[in-house]
Write a protein that holds these residues in place. Structure first.
Motif, PDB file in Angstrom:
ATOM      1  N   ALA A   8      49.268  36.443  48.011  1.00  0.00           N
ATOM      2  CA  ALA A   8      50.146  36.162  46.865  1.00  0.00           C
ATOM      3  C   ALA A   8      49.374  36.217  45.551  1.00  0.00           C
ATOM      4  CB  ALA A   8      50.798  34.787  47.043  1.00  0.00           C
ATOM      5  N   VAL A   9      48.138  35.681  45.552  1.00  0.00           N
ATOM      6  CA  VAL A   9      47.317  35.694  44.345  1.00  0.00           C
ATOM      7  C   VAL A   9      46.920  37.120  43.978  1.00  0.00           C
ATOM      8  CG1 VAL A   9      45.051  35.034  43.452  1.00  0.00           C
ATOM      9  CG2 VAL A   9      46.472  33.334  44.598  1.00  0.00           C
ATOM     10  N   ASP A  20      41.223  49.286  45.389  1.00  0.00           N
ATOM     11  CA  ASP A  20      42.485  49.258  46.127  1.00  0.00           C
ATOM     12  C   ASP A  20      42.518  48.020  47.016  1.00  0.00           C
ATOM     13  OD1 ASP A  20      44.254  50.111  48.659  1.00  0.00           O
ATOM     14  OD2 ASP A  20      44.861  51.339  46.947  1.00  0.00           O
ATOM     15  N   ILE A  21      43.660  47.351  47.088  1.00  0.00           N
ATOM     16  CA  ILE A  21      43.768  46.114  47.868  1.00  0.00           C
ATOM     17  C   ILE A  21      43.440  46.333  49.340  1.00  0.00           C
ATOM     18  CG2 ILE A  21      45.473  44.463  48.795  1.00  0.00           C
ATOM     19  CD1 ILE A  21      46.634  44.166  46.042  1.00  0.00           C
ATOM     20  N   TRP A  67      46.049  40.923  40.460  1.00  0.00           N
ATOM     21  CA  TRP A  67      45.235  42.141  40.581  1.00  0.00           C
ATOM     22  C   TRP A  67      46.047  43.372  40.228  1.00  0.00           C
ATOM     23  CZ3 TRP A  67      41.897  41.913  45.688  1.00  0.00           C
ATOM     24  CH2 TRP A  67      40.852  40.995  45.507  1.00  0.00           C
ATOM     25  N   PRO A  68      45.442  44.376  39.605  1.00  0.00           N
ATOM     26  CA  PRO A  68      44.079  44.342  39.070  1.00  0.00           C
ATOM     27  C   PRO A  68      43.971  43.424  37.859  1.00  0.00           C
ATOM     28  CG  PRO A  68      45.175  46.370  38.442  1.00  0.00           C
ATOM     29  CD  PRO A  68      46.107  45.666  39.367  1.00  0.00           C
ATOM     30  N   ARG A 120      36.788  41.340  43.762  1.00  0.00           N
ATOM     31  CA  ARG A 120      37.581  41.500  42.546  1.00  0.00           C
ATOM     32  C   ARG A 120      38.030  42.942  42.393  1.00  0.00           C
ATOM     33  NH1 ARG A 120      38.006  41.902  36.780  1.00  0.00           N
ATOM     34  NH2 ARG A 120      35.998  42.593  35.951  1.00  0.00           N
ATOM     35  N   MET A 121      39.256  43.125  41.898  1.00  0.00           N
ATOM     36  CA  MET A 121      39.754  44.442  41.539  1.00  0.00           C
ATOM     37  C   MET A 121      39.919  44.488  40.023  1.00  0.00           C
ATOM     38  SD  MET A 121      43.302  46.471  42.365  1.00  0.00           S
ATOM     39  CE  MET A 121      43.230  46.218  44.117  1.00  0.00           C
ATOM     40  N   PRO A 122      38.985  45.114  39.312  1.00  0.00           N
ATOM     41  CA  PRO A 122      39.072  45.125  37.852  1.00  0.00           C
ATOM     42  C   PRO A 122      40.238  45.973  37.362  1.00  0.00           C
ATOM     43  CG  PRO A 122      37.290  46.537  38.590  1.00  0.00           C
ATOM     44  CD  PRO A 122      37.800  45.826  39.808  1.00  0.00           C
ATOM     45  N   SER A 123      40.722  45.665  36.160  1.00  0.00           N
ATOM     46  CA  SER A 123      41.822  46.427  35.577  1.00  0.00           C
ATOM     47  C   SER A 123      41.347  47.508  34.619  1.00  0.00           C
ATOM     48  CB  SER A 123      42.788  45.483  34.838  1.00  0.00           C
ATOM     49  OG  SER A 123      42.135  44.844  33.756  1.00  0.00           O
ATOM     50  N   HIS A 124      40.071  47.477  34.230  1.00  0.00           N
ATOM     51  CA  HIS A 124      39.560  48.470  33.289  1.00  0.00           C
ATOM     52  C   HIS A 124      39.630  49.860  33.930  1.00  0.00           C
ATOM     53  CE1 HIS A 124      37.009  50.527  30.425  1.00  0.00           C
ATOM     54  NE2 HIS A 124      36.884  49.418  29.699  1.00  0.00           N
TER      55      HIS A 124
END
Length: 353
Positions: A91-92, A74-75, A97-98, A125-129
């Motif tokens: 912004a990035v 979570d951000i 993310w994710p 890093r926030m992974p998307s998996h």
């Protein structure tokens, strides 16, 4: 130590939940768990537990000045470990993310030096998996995780790769099947000055420039020689990485000349009694003559090349290949990340025609 390999991809929701609970418990107790992400498999530990982070370095045989990436779900967790979050970083994060992007920011004191390689910055890093996100959430911790291989070897894109390297070193591997992207995340330093790419990946410079007014690439990662005096602000900047056991050499130049040169080099090594392999592409593989031939993918689909790279390098190891020769790739877009990994895997053995 016995290493358990748990299939978490094609199981019932109850079995998946039980596996995640077990993984979370290991993390909370200061242990290690390997898990899939969309890039490669990671070797995870509690990011804020210095003793747990030290176990990662021990299991991998990793130099202690090589920082780890903190994985979150979570951000809001960024604000728990980063001293400040610039508007450009926000912004990035909102855009990518994710996903396969790591951001470096100045760290708060709660992040131990053992996680950051002694630096005053932290890579996040926030992974998307979905399995990675569920695992991080279930653990109740932020997860420090490099790739789940012994240091220097090709990164794992299958759970079987992890088991090969980590059997007897860690208690649990979550098997989520083959990963999608196949090379590690892009790393961008946003801790000071102009945002700077420290490791190229699936998120390219052009993509980042859609959000940021200016992006540069650190010369330490864009060169053609090993940089020995670099402060490793991000994983993969300083040491030989991703390398097979045999010697890999890249050959770049005009296609026909490259094919002729590789066949010449193969012939020389075969005459000396060595087992020799060639990494070609779908477009060129039939032109080569070697003991082992593998297509890395199509030049028209660089994502296929990225996805196959580490698997093929490990196949050459399994086949006890002494020497390998490969075509090079254009250093544009995703090709920049592919060549970055291949140059490191080759120990910067490059022939330019």
């Amino acid at each position: 130590m016995e290493t358990e390999l748990l299939n978490i991809e094609s199981v019932s929701s109850e079995q998946k939940a039980a596996a995640l609970r077990k993984a979370g418990e290991i993390i909370r107790e200061g242990g290690l768990v390997a898990f899939p992400t969309e890039t490669v498999y990671g070797l995870g530990a509690d990011a804020l537990n210095a003793e747990a982070a030290a176990k990662i370095y021990a299991a991998k045989g990793r130099p202690s000045d090589n920082p780890l990436i903190v994985h979150i779900h979570d951000i809001s967790q960024v604000y728990e470990i980063a001293e400040e979050v610039p508007d450009e970083a926000k912004a990035v994060m909102e855009k990518f993310w994710p996903g396969p992007l790591t951001i470096i920011l100045n760290k708060k004191s709660c992040v131990p030096d053992g996680t950051t390689g002694g630096l005053h910055t932290v890579a996040i890093r926030m992974p998307s998996h979905p399995i990675a996100r569920d695992f991080i959430r279930e653990s109740g911790r932020m997860i420090a995780a490099p790739s789940a291989n012994t240091s220097g070897r090709p990164s794992p894109t299958l759970a079987s790769h992890v088991y090969e390297d980590m059997q007897g070193r860690i208690p649990l591997i979550l098997d989520g099947g083959a990963v999608g992207i196949g090379i590690e995340s892009t790393i961008i330093d946003m801790s000071t000055g102009i945002p700077t790419i420290l490791r190229p990946g699936y998120i390219t410079k052009d993509m980042l420039e859609e959000v940021l007014p200016e992006v540069k690439i650190d010369p330490a990662v864009s060169g053609r020689t090993m940089k020995k005096d670099v402060v490793a602000k991000a994983p993969g900047m300083k040491y030989r990485h991703y390398a097979p056991k045999g010697q890999l050499t890249l050959v770049e130049g005009d296609k026909d000349k490259v094919i002729a040169k590789i066949n010449e080099l193969v012939r020389e090594k075969k005459e000396e009694g060595y087992k020799v392999g060639v990494i070609g592409t779908d477009e060129t593989l039939d032109a080569y003559h070697a003991d082992i031939l593998r297509s890395i993918g199509s030049r028209q689909k660089p994502e296929s090349v990225a996805a196959n790279l580490y698997r093929i390098l490990r196949e050459f190891d399994d086949l006890e290949c002494d020497y390998m020769y490969s075509e090079s790739f254009f250093e544009q877009g995703l090709g920049n990340a592919i060549m970055n990994r291949m140059l490191k895997a080759a120990g910067y053995h490059l022939i330019t025609l």
